[in-house]
Design a protein around this motif. Sequence first.
Motif, mmCIF file in Angstrom:
data_model
loop_
_atom_site.group_PDB
_atom_site.id
_atom_site.type_symbol
_atom_site.label_atom_id
_atom_site.label_comp_id
_atom_site.label_asym_id
_atom_site.label_seq_id
_atom_site.Cartn_x
_atom_site.Cartn_y
_atom_site.Cartn_z
ATOM 1 N N LYS A 268 11.998 12.646 52.407
ATOM 2 C CA LYS A 268 13.012 13.349 51.631
ATOM 3 C C LYS A 268 13.985 14.077 52.558
ATOM 4 O O LYS A 268 15.205 14.055 52.344
ATOM 5 N N ALA A 269 13.456 14.712 53.612
ATOM 6 C CA ALA A 269 14.302 15.428 54.568
ATOM 7 C C ALA A 269 15.249 14.469 55.285
ATOM 8 O O ALA A 269 16.430 14.776 55.488
ATOM 9 N N LYS A 270 14.739 13.292 55.668
ATOM 10 C CA LYS A 270 15.583 12.299 56.337
ATOM 11 C C LYS A 270 16.677 11.801 55.402
ATOM 12 O O LYS A 270 17.821 11.581 55.818
ATOM 13 N N SER A 271 16.325 11.626 54.142
ATOM 14 C CA SER A 271 17.300 11.150 53.162
ATOM 15 C C SER A 271 18.402 12.179 52.946
ATOM 16 O O SER A 271 19.589 11.842 52.902
ATOM 17 N N VAL A 272 18.009 13.459 52.830
ATOM 18 C CA VAL A 272 18.997 14.531 52.655
ATOM 19 C C VAL A 272 19.897 14.622 53.880
ATOM 20 O O VAL A 272 21.123 14.741 53.769
ATOM 21 N N LYS A 274 20.618 12.318 56.030
ATOM 22 C CA LYS A 274 21.491 11.143 56.076
ATOM 23 C C LYS A 274 22.722 11.354 55.205
ATOM 24 O O LYS A 274 23.851 11.020 55.592
ATOM 25 N N ASN A 275 22.513 11.927 54.028
ATOM 26 C CA ASN A 275 23.635 12.185 53.121
ATOM 27 C C ASN A 275 24.561 13.269 53.671
ATOM 28 O O ASN A 275 25.785 13.191 53.518
ATOM 29 N N LEU A 276 23.974 14.287 54.314
ATOM 30 C CA LEU A 276 24.790 15.357 54.885
ATOM 31 C C LEU A 276 25.677 14.838 56.012
ATOM 32 O O LEU A 276 26.828 15.252 56.158
ATOM 33 N N LEU A 277 25.144 13.917 56.810
ATOM 34 C CA LEU A 277 25.925 13.370 57.922
ATOM 35 C C LEU A 277 27.042 12.450 57.434
ATOM 36 O O LEU A 277 27.992 12.184 58.161
ATOM 37 N N LYS A 278 26.909 11.948 56.199
ATOM 38 C CA LYS A 278 28.002 11.163 55.632
ATOM 39 C C LYS A 278 29.207 12.056 55.358
ATOM 40 O O LYS A 278 30.352 11.627 55.453
ATOM 41 N N LEU A 340 4.917 26.621 63.785
ATOM 42 C CA LEU A 340 6.134 26.007 64.324
ATOM 43 C C LEU A 340 7.311 26.969 64.199
ATOM 44 O O LEU A 340 7.372 27.765 63.258
ATOM 45 N N SER A 341 8.243 26.869 65.144
ATOM 46 C CA SER A 341 9.501 27.594 64.968
ATOM 47 C C SER A 341 10.293 26.887 63.878
ATOM 48 O O SER A 341 9.982 25.753 63.495
ATOM 49 N N LEU A 342 11.328 27.531 63.396
ATOM 50 C CA LEU A 342 12.126 26.972 62.310
ATOM 51 C C LEU A 342 12.737 25.627 62.709
ATOM 52 O O LEU A 342 12.689 24.653 61.950
ATOM 53 N N THR A 343 13.305 25.573 63.904
ATOM 54 C CA THR A 343 13.938 24.323 64.342
ATOM 55 C C THR A 343 12.903 23.251 64.674
ATOM 56 O O THR A 343 13.127 22.067 64.415
ATOM 57 N N ASP A 344 11.770 23.653 65.234
ATOM 58 C CA ASP A 344 10.717 22.674 65.524
ATOM 59 C C ASP A 344 10.155 22.064 64.243
ATOM 60 O O ASP A 344 9.721 20.907 64.228
ATOM 61 N N PHE A 345 10.159 22.846 63.174
ATOM 62 C CA PHE A 345 9.693 22.315 61.888
ATOM 63 C C PHE A 345 10.523 21.101 61.482
ATOM 64 O O PHE A 345 9.987 20.071 61.072
ATOM 65 N N PHE A 346 11.846 21.219 61.625
ATOM 66 C CA PHE A 346 12.716 20.112 61.232
ATOM 67 C C PHE A 346 12.728 18.992 62.271
ATOM 68 O O PHE A 346 12.747 17.810 61.917
ATOM 69 N N ILE A 347 12.718 19.349 63.557
ATOM 70 C CA ILE A 347 12.846 18.331 64.603
ATOM 71 C C ILE A 347 11.510 17.647 64.907
ATOM 72 O O ILE A 347 11.394 16.419 64.850
ATOM 73 N N LYS A 348 10.483 18.442 65.221
ATOM 74 C CA LYS A 348 9.210 17.866 65.652
ATOM 75 C C LYS A 348 8.325 17.420 64.493
ATOM 76 O O LYS A 348 7.562 16.458 64.624
ATOM 77 N N PHE A 349 8.428 18.141 63.365
ATOM 78 C CA PHE A 349 7.526 17.808 62.256
ATOM 79 C C PHE A 349 8.193 16.928 61.205
ATOM 80 O O PHE A 349 7.632 15.915 60.779
ATOM 81 N N MET A 350 9.399 17.313 60.766
ATOM 82 C CA MET A 350 10.078 16.533 59.728
ATOM 83 C C MET A 350 10.794 15.308 60.294
ATOM 84 O O MET A 350 11.196 14.415 59.551
ATOM 85 N N LEU A 352 13.736 15.090 62.138
ATOM 86 C CA LEU A 352 15.192 15.068 62.215
ATOM 87 C C LEU A 352 15.643 15.211 63.667
ATOM 88 O O LEU A 352 14.923 15.761 64.503
ATOM 89 N N ASN A 353 16.847 14.712 63.970
ATOM 90 C CA ASN A 353 17.390 14.951 65.301
ATOM 91 C C ASN A 353 18.161 16.273 65.304
ATOM 92 O O ASN A 353 18.250 16.955 64.280
ATOM 93 N N THR A 354 18.725 16.626 66.448
ATOM 94 C CA THR A 354 19.396 17.924 66.569
ATOM 95 C C THR A 354 20.559 18.062 65.597
ATOM 96 O O THR A 354 20.703 19.084 64.910
ATOM 97 N N ASP A 355 21.406 17.031 65.524
ATOM 98 C CA ASP A 355 22.571 17.096 64.630
ATOM 99 C C ASP A 355 22.141 17.223 63.172
ATOM 100 O O ASP A 355 22.714 17.999 62.402
ATOM 101 N N GLU A 356 21.121 16.459 62.798
ATOM 102 C CA GLU A 356 20.631 16.515 61.416
ATOM 103 C C GLU A 356 20.046 17.885 61.102
ATOM 104 O O GLU A 356 20.219 18.416 59.999
#
Length: 366
Positions: A268-272, A274-278, A340-350, A352-356
């Motif tokens: 779900k996070a990857k899908s969201v 992807k839409n944000l980067l559009k 996890l730190s907030l950013t590590d939650f999205f990058i390492k766990f969910m 996402l890459n840095t831009d996402e």
Amino acid sequence: MISHITLGKSGLPQYLETGSKKESDLARDDKDTRIAISGSIDALKDSIEWLNKNKNWKNSYYHATLSFSFEEWDRIKDDPAKLDEIVKRYLELNFPWHELGEICFHAEAHVPKILWEKFHSRGNELDEVYEEGEMVERLPHIHIGVSMQNLRFATQVSSVASVYIGRTSKGKTAEIFKQTCDEIINHEFGFSNAVVSRKGKSVKRNSCEANMATWQKFVEASRKKSKGREIMKDTIEEIEVSKPKIFKGEVEAIKMEAKEFWATYQKKAKSVAKNLLKVYNPDETDKKIDAKYIAALKELDASVMIDHIREQFGIPKDKIRKHESENKIEINQGAKWKKLSLTDFFIKFMGLNTDETVRQLEYTLS
């Protein structure tokens, strides 16, 4: 606005993507402009496939369609938050026994490029209105697919409408419930009360208060069984109470169950993202700025962000929490909690890459 809901076994995600159906040669991109709203089509697809492989259920998902006049659509089309709010309200009314975190769903809007098409019998109430082959106007609409797989509990996701769908003797009752939900949404969002015309039959309209009272009666009358045991919670409590008796293989199985649980939210996070980067596609300069910006985002107050994350992704409170003493979040991995730190939650766990991650946190804060 007027809605319609049916049950299905397989094929919905593919239909949304391709537009393929036996009475039409047109592809989805020829017929409509697709706009992702919320949820994840990949997660919905995986869930339906899993149910059809592992469960002997007659149906695997609900398919709801919300149709709007062009005037209504013009008022909401450029407001992603409003579209998401409409979808969430529809789910709340039709699946009142479930929290959002229990539901695997996907919602997307289709804005027609082809404005007229021939009507073909669908085996529902529309057959009473249109003749075979009659030209029917195509309107902007939102598709919502909801898997019957409950992400938290042992029993399947159930809609109030499912008590009446497909039962001829209950057809009138199902129509009353659908009209009740439609009128509540129309009142709350300022839409017109639409109805499929049936040979001049008049339709009685009710006040919002009367509709809410009717909705509550339906909910109470249709409540038949509990959700069953909570899949992960029961297992985790068993580990904590009987830890010395748990074999290594059982612990691994619990970890795998937790991994599968989180996989839905990762998709779900990857899908969201992807839409944000559009909407915002960073160039090389932006990416360099993002790399520096990520350090600042890491220091955002986790106690504030945790509620936004839960709400946005529908993650249950017992699966993610704020660390007691550090500015970090913790996630439930079955046998233990991971910090996890907030950013590590999205990058390492969910995943996402840095831009996402930057786009996601900016969107969460907006």
